[in-house]
Design an enzyme around this catalytic site. Structure first.
Site, PDB file in Angstrom:
ATOM      1  N   GLU A  83       0.826  -1.214   0.000  1.00 33.76           N
ATOM      2  CA  GLU A  83       0.000   0.000   0.000  1.00 33.76           C
ATOM      3  C   GLU A  83       0.857   1.261   0.000  1.00 33.76           C
ATOM      4  O   GLU A  83       1.703   1.448   0.883  1.00 33.76           O
ATOM      5  CB  GLU A  83      -0.909  -0.027   1.248  1.00 33.76           C
ATOM      6  CG  GLU A  83      -1.919   1.100   1.245  1.00 33.76           C
ATOM      7  CD  GLU A  83      -2.845   1.079   2.456  1.00 33.76           C
ATOM      8  OE1 GLU A  83      -2.924   0.051   3.148  1.00 33.76           O
ATOM      9  OE2 GLU A  83      -3.483   2.121   2.704  1.00 33.76           O
ATOM     10  N   LYS A 261      -6.999  -0.553  11.961  1.00 37.60           N
ATOM     11  CA  LYS A 261      -6.378  -0.962  10.684  1.00 37.60           C
ATOM     12  C   LYS A 261      -5.222  -0.019  10.359  1.00 37.60           C
ATOM     13  O   LYS A 261      -4.174  -0.442   9.874  1.00 37.60           O
ATOM     14  CB  LYS A 261      -7.426  -0.959   9.559  1.00 37.60           C
ATOM     15  CG  LYS A 261      -6.985  -1.628   8.256  1.00 37.60           C
ATOM     16  CD  LYS A 261      -6.251  -0.710   7.298  1.00 37.60           C
ATOM     17  CE  LYS A 261      -5.855  -1.421   6.023  1.00 37.60           C
ATOM     18  NZ  LYS A 261      -5.088  -0.556   5.099  1.00 37.60           N
ATOM     19  N   ASP A 277       4.958 -14.027  11.976  1.00 39.16           N
ATOM     20  CA  ASP A 277       3.600 -14.488  11.653  1.00 39.16           C
ATOM     21  C   ASP A 277       2.609 -13.329  11.829  1.00 39.16           C
ATOM     22  O   ASP A 277       2.182 -13.033  12.942  1.00 39.16           O
ATOM     23  CB  ASP A 277       3.262 -15.655  12.601  1.00 39.16           C
ATOM     24  CG  ASP A 277       1.937 -16.300  12.283  1.00 39.16           C
ATOM     25  OD1 ASP A 277       1.089 -15.645  11.642  1.00 39.16           O
ATOM     26  OD2 ASP A 277       1.739 -17.462  12.692  1.00 39.16           O
ATOM     27  N   HIS A 375      -2.746  10.188   0.012  1.00 43.23           N
ATOM     28  CA  HIS A 375      -2.931   8.822  -0.423  1.00 43.23           C
ATOM     29  C   HIS A 375      -3.154   8.759  -1.928  1.00 43.23           C
ATOM     30  O   HIS A 375      -2.592   7.940  -2.624  1.00 43.23           O
ATOM     31  CB  HIS A 375      -4.171   8.281   0.296  1.00 43.23           C
ATOM     32  CG  HIS A 375      -4.150   6.813   0.477  1.00 43.23           C
ATOM     33  ND1 HIS A 375      -4.677   5.972  -0.463  1.00 43.23           N
ATOM     34  CD2 HIS A 375      -3.672   6.044   1.468  1.00 43.23           C
ATOM     35  CE1 HIS A 375      -4.524   4.740  -0.045  1.00 43.23           C
ATOM     36  NE2 HIS A 375      -3.917   4.750   1.132  1.00 43.23           N
TER      37      HIS A 375
END
Ligand code: NAD
Length: 421
Positions: A83, A261, A277, A375
């Protein structure tokens, strides 16, 4: 005719042979097969040993977030992510925080919980007592599985047992608390949980089914906090906007999911770069966010008496410096070297600081200029490149699309034609 994906012995084939079957199934070109098998720094041989049914490798960008000052020490933060704007945002937030003294952190010892599920018990409370009475024997058996872990100061340290009611009746859940030192610990804990099952069956008179680590690592928490001067963040209005955003996330799970998030954007990128992980970290973080019964935010932002911004984040952080893919993936090893952390605890604390930085950057953008601004220009550049823009005109195409608020593949193609003419 439909081609079948039922292939017996696929796992026994060599990567090239598997890929030949996939090529036929999916109609891949020679060029596409070459790209899949061009595994870069991760050799096909190593990849083939890491997971099953390997046909190649998949590369992602590795970026470095800069400016991080954590407990008065400088860090460069390796991040693997697809991203755009995450690495830039982390560096930007770290710069603001650095100018106000940097991040501070703490963590609990690296203790993971291994669960042993006992069913078919007549008197659950009596069974629970019997298991607790056998605590010493159970801990010794668990520790005999992993003398290496004991030799470095880790191992099974404590035992608890709880009775839960379920749709199929009461169950006794025995929990081993294992100090995993510098390992994430899932393999170590799972082996210990499996090894003690016969003792638990014997003393409880019940039947053991599941014996596995819990990813809700409430005994392995990392915490980070920072203060940012109001002038650095853009003034009182922005401070107020961030505090309001924090209160929104604390009260509303729909906002909290996106708030968290944002923090995980940074944390997972580092976890991925170091071969750890990331599913375990995601699972632990979100379960922890809901531990009080309602899903909420992992971080909070408040105003100091001086009118500055203070943020805190706390979450489970089961990461390791050894074990798993950490020591097999060549780039993961280098990423850890760049990070320069000496213990899993230090690593966990750095991750908490990265999560807080990422959260701050997102909230600042939302409260200040709107997240789309930064963004979208990076996103537009990606679209321009995907549409075929070369280095020479990619920025121009992206700029035009942002200005026109038309960030689409069709528009990018039109602009490429126009600008190349
Ligand atoms: P591991 O078993 O490969 O390595 C841990 C071992 O390294 C320890 O048991 C110990 O014997 C040894 N060791 C040497 N020096 C040490 C030190 N300083 N500190 C601690 N241990 C030291 O790996 P692991 O960390 O037990 O397991 C991690 C792997 O398990 C990951 O790949 C993860 O994806 C996988 N996994 C996860 C889950 C889950 O999260 N639910 C379940 C199963 C497997």
């Amino acid at each position: 005719m439909n081609k079948s994906s039922k292939i017996s012995g696929f796992y026994k084939l060599k990567p090239k042979e598997r890929l030949a079957l996939v090529k036929d199934f999916a109609g891949l070109t020679e060029e596409e097969c070459d790209l899949i098998q061009n595994t870069g720094s991760l050799s096909l041989e190593v990849a083939d040993h890491m997971i099953e049914n390997v046909v190649g490798a998949f590369s992602l960008p590795l970026g470095i977030a800069v400016n991080f000052l954590i407990n008065n020490r400088d860090y460069m933060i390796p991040m693997t992510i697809e991203e755009p704007s995450v690495v830039a945002a982390a560096s930007y937030a770290a710069k603001m925080v650095r100018d106000s003294g940097g991040f501070y952190t703490t963590s609990t010892p690296p203790v993971m919980i291994g669960q042993i599920q006992v069913v078919d018990i007549e008197d659950p409370e009596k069974a629970r007592q019997c298991v607790l009475e056998a605590k010493q024997e159970i801990l010794e058996k668990a520790n005999s599985q992993d003398p290496v872990l004991s030799s470095v100061g880790g191992g099974a340290k404590e035992l608890e047992a709880k009775i839960i009611s379920t749709t199929v009746g009461p169950m006794l859940i025995v929990e081993l608390h294992v100090d995993c030192r510098d390992a994430m610990g899932a393999n170590a804990v799972n082996s210990m949980a499996e090894s003690v099952a016969p003792i638990i069956e014997r003393v409880s008179g019940g039947r053991v089914y599941l014996r596995i680590i819990s990813n809700l690592a409430t005994k392995r928490l990392a915490k980070a906090w920072c203060t940012v001067a109001k002038e650095k963040i853009g003034g009182e209005e922005v401070v107020n906007g961030i505090i309001n955003a924090s209160a929104f996330a604390a009260a509303d799970p729909y906002r909290a999911a996106t708030h968290n998030k944002g923090a995980m954007n940074g944390i997972i990128a580092v976890v991925l770069a170091t071969g750890n992980d990331h599913r375990a970290i995601e699972a632990g973080a979100h379960a922890y966010a809901a531990i009080e019964g309602q899903y909420t935010s992992l971080s909070t932002w408040e105003k100091t008496d001086e009118g500055d911004l203070k943020g805190t984040i706390e979450l489970p952080m089961a990461v390791g410096l050894i074990g798993g893919a950490v020591r097999t993936h060549p780039i993961a090893k280098i990423a850890l070297k760049i990070l320069g952390v000496k213990t899993a605890n230090e690593f966990a604390e750095v991750l908490a600081a990265v999560g807080l930085a990422q959260n701050l950057a997102a909230l600042r953008a939302l409260a200040h200029e709107g997240i789309q601004h930064g963004h979208m220009s990076l996103h537009a550049r990606n679209i321009a490149i995907a549409a075929g823009a070369g280095e020479r005109i990619a920025d121009l195409v992206a700029e035009r699309m942002v200005k026109e608020r038309k960030i689409r593949m069709d528009r990018a193609k039109e602009l490429i034609k126009e600008l190349s003419a």
